[in-house]
Motif scaffolding. Structure first.
Motif, mmCIF file in Angstrom:
data_model
loop_
_atom_site.group_PDB
_atom_site.id
_atom_site.type_symbol
_atom_site.label_atom_id
_atom_site.label_comp_id
_atom_site.label_asym_id
_atom_site.label_seq_id
_atom_site.Cartn_x
_atom_site.Cartn_y
_atom_site.Cartn_z
ATOM 1 N N LEU A 75 66.977 -88.773 -32.538
ATOM 2 C CA LEU A 75 66.681 -90.205 -32.450
ATOM 3 C C LEU A 75 67.643 -90.906 -31.491
ATOM 4 C CD1 LEU A 75 65.951 -90.997 -36.197
ATOM 5 C CD2 LEU A 75 64.310 -91.059 -34.314
ATOM 6 N N TRP A 76 68.910 -90.496 -31.510
ATOM 7 C CA TRP A 76 69.918 -91.076 -30.618
ATOM 8 C C TRP A 76 69.562 -90.786 -29.164
ATOM 9 C CZ3 TRP A 76 73.237 -94.729 -31.381
ATOM 10 C CH2 TRP A 76 74.296 -94.913 -30.508
ATOM 11 N N THR A 115 72.210 -90.943 -22.948
ATOM 12 C CA THR A 115 71.498 -89.718 -22.587
ATOM 13 C C THR A 115 72.447 -88.651 -22.044
ATOM 14 O OG1 THR A 115 69.530 -91.032 -22.078
ATOM 15 C CG2 THR A 115 69.595 -88.803 -21.216
ATOM 16 N N GLY A 153 71.467 -96.719 -21.531
ATOM 17 C CA GLY A 153 70.578 -95.577 -21.702
ATOM 18 C C GLY A 153 71.119 -94.327 -21.036
ATOM 19 N N MET A 168 64.711 -93.927 -23.888
ATOM 20 C CA MET A 168 63.861 -95.132 -23.859
ATOM 21 C C MET A 168 64.579 -96.297 -23.181
ATOM 22 S SD MET A 168 60.914 -94.087 -25.347
ATOM 23 C CE MET A 168 60.624 -94.682 -23.815
ATOM 24 N N LEU A 169 65.870 -96.466 -23.482
ATOM 25 C CA LEU A 169 66.634 -97.525 -22.811
ATOM 26 C C LEU A 169 66.705 -97.288 -21.308
ATOM 27 C CD1 LEU A 169 69.606 -98.142 -25.260
ATOM 28 C CD2 LEU A 169 67.872 -99.800 -24.577
ATOM 29 N N LEU A 173 66.551 -92.796 -28.160
ATOM 30 C CA LEU A 173 66.965 -94.172 -27.866
ATOM 31 C C LEU A 173 67.534 -94.265 -26.455
ATOM 32 C CD1 LEU A 173 67.689 -97.130 -28.705
ATOM 33 C CD2 LEU A 173 69.872 -96.209 -29.481
ATOM 34 N N SER A 205 70.385 -102.128 -19.784
ATOM 35 C CA SER A 205 69.588 -101.085 -20.436
ATOM 36 C C SER A 205 69.729 -99.754 -19.716
ATOM 37 C CB SER A 205 68.112 -101.484 -20.480
ATOM 38 O OG SER A 205 67.925 -102.616 -21.275
ATOM 39 N N THR A 210 66.141 -93.368 -41.448
ATOM 40 C CA THR A 210 64.872 -93.305 -40.727
ATOM 41 C C THR A 210 63.913 -92.375 -41.455
ATOM 42 O OG1 THR A 210 66.026 -93.700 -38.643
ATOM 43 C CG2 THR A 210 63.794 -92.822 -38.498
#
Length: 176
Positions: free
Chosen positions: A153-154, A27, A23, A160-161, A157, A19, A103
């Motif tokens: 959103l990407w 990022t 992530g 958050m990961l 994600l 993760s 979405t």
């Protein structure tokens, strides 16, 4: 530490590491990571097409029309996969737009449904109305600017990961 706890700890560590790496990749390099995912989709489409082609050619129990349709579908899969792999940048942009649109549609429909059933929420309708309005406005924003929304959103994600991965790595390190 017993065997079960050891396995759980190891799983948390591996999950945290994966993760964190994914992530950080999303990022730091959102375009490259989107291109990588698009490439994986292109490769998967091509592989699906090849396997469907082999099955359609070898399966003599199917009727002739089913075999022809199977062959046509497998060729379409392979062509789509090759087209994605030829231009990964355009495929990545398309991926972000699709994520943004779907979405957005999901959020807009959720807002509409919440507003339609708001009378069933009882006496306190303020918070359900605010939630429905936010869902509807966020959904419409994504539908009308899907690339920007998909990119956000990407990035979200990826962040958050990264956060989840770091928390899991801390949990792994402190688990006894």
């Amino acid at each position: 530490m017993d065997a079960f706890t050891s396995r759980v700890r190891r799983t948390i560590g591996i999950d945290g590491l994966i993760s964190t790496v994914v992530g950080a990749f999303i990022t730091i390099w959102p375009e490259k990571s989107a291109s990588f995912v698009a490439g994986m989709i292109g490769f998967a489409f091509f592989a699906i097409g090849v396997s469907k082609l082999v099955i359609s050619i070898r399966d003599t129990e199917q009727g002739r029309s089913n075999r022809i349709i199977g062959i046509i579908m497998s060729i379409l899969y392979m062509v789509a996969g090759v087209l994605i792999l030829i231009d990964l940048e355009t495929a990545a942009l398309s991926l972000l737009i699709v994520v943004g649109v779907f979405t957005g549609l999901t959020w807009a429909v959720e807002g509409i449904v919440q507003m339609a059933i708001i009378n069933r929420w009882g006496s306190n309708r303020v918070w359900p109305f605010i939630s429905a309005l936010i869902s509807l406005l966020a959904g419409l924003t994504l539908v009308f600017s899907p690339f920007f929304g998909g990119l956000l959103l990407w990035e979200f994600l990826g962040i958050m990961l990264l956060v989840v991965g770091i928390v899991k790595l801390i949990q792994f390190a402190t688990m006894r």
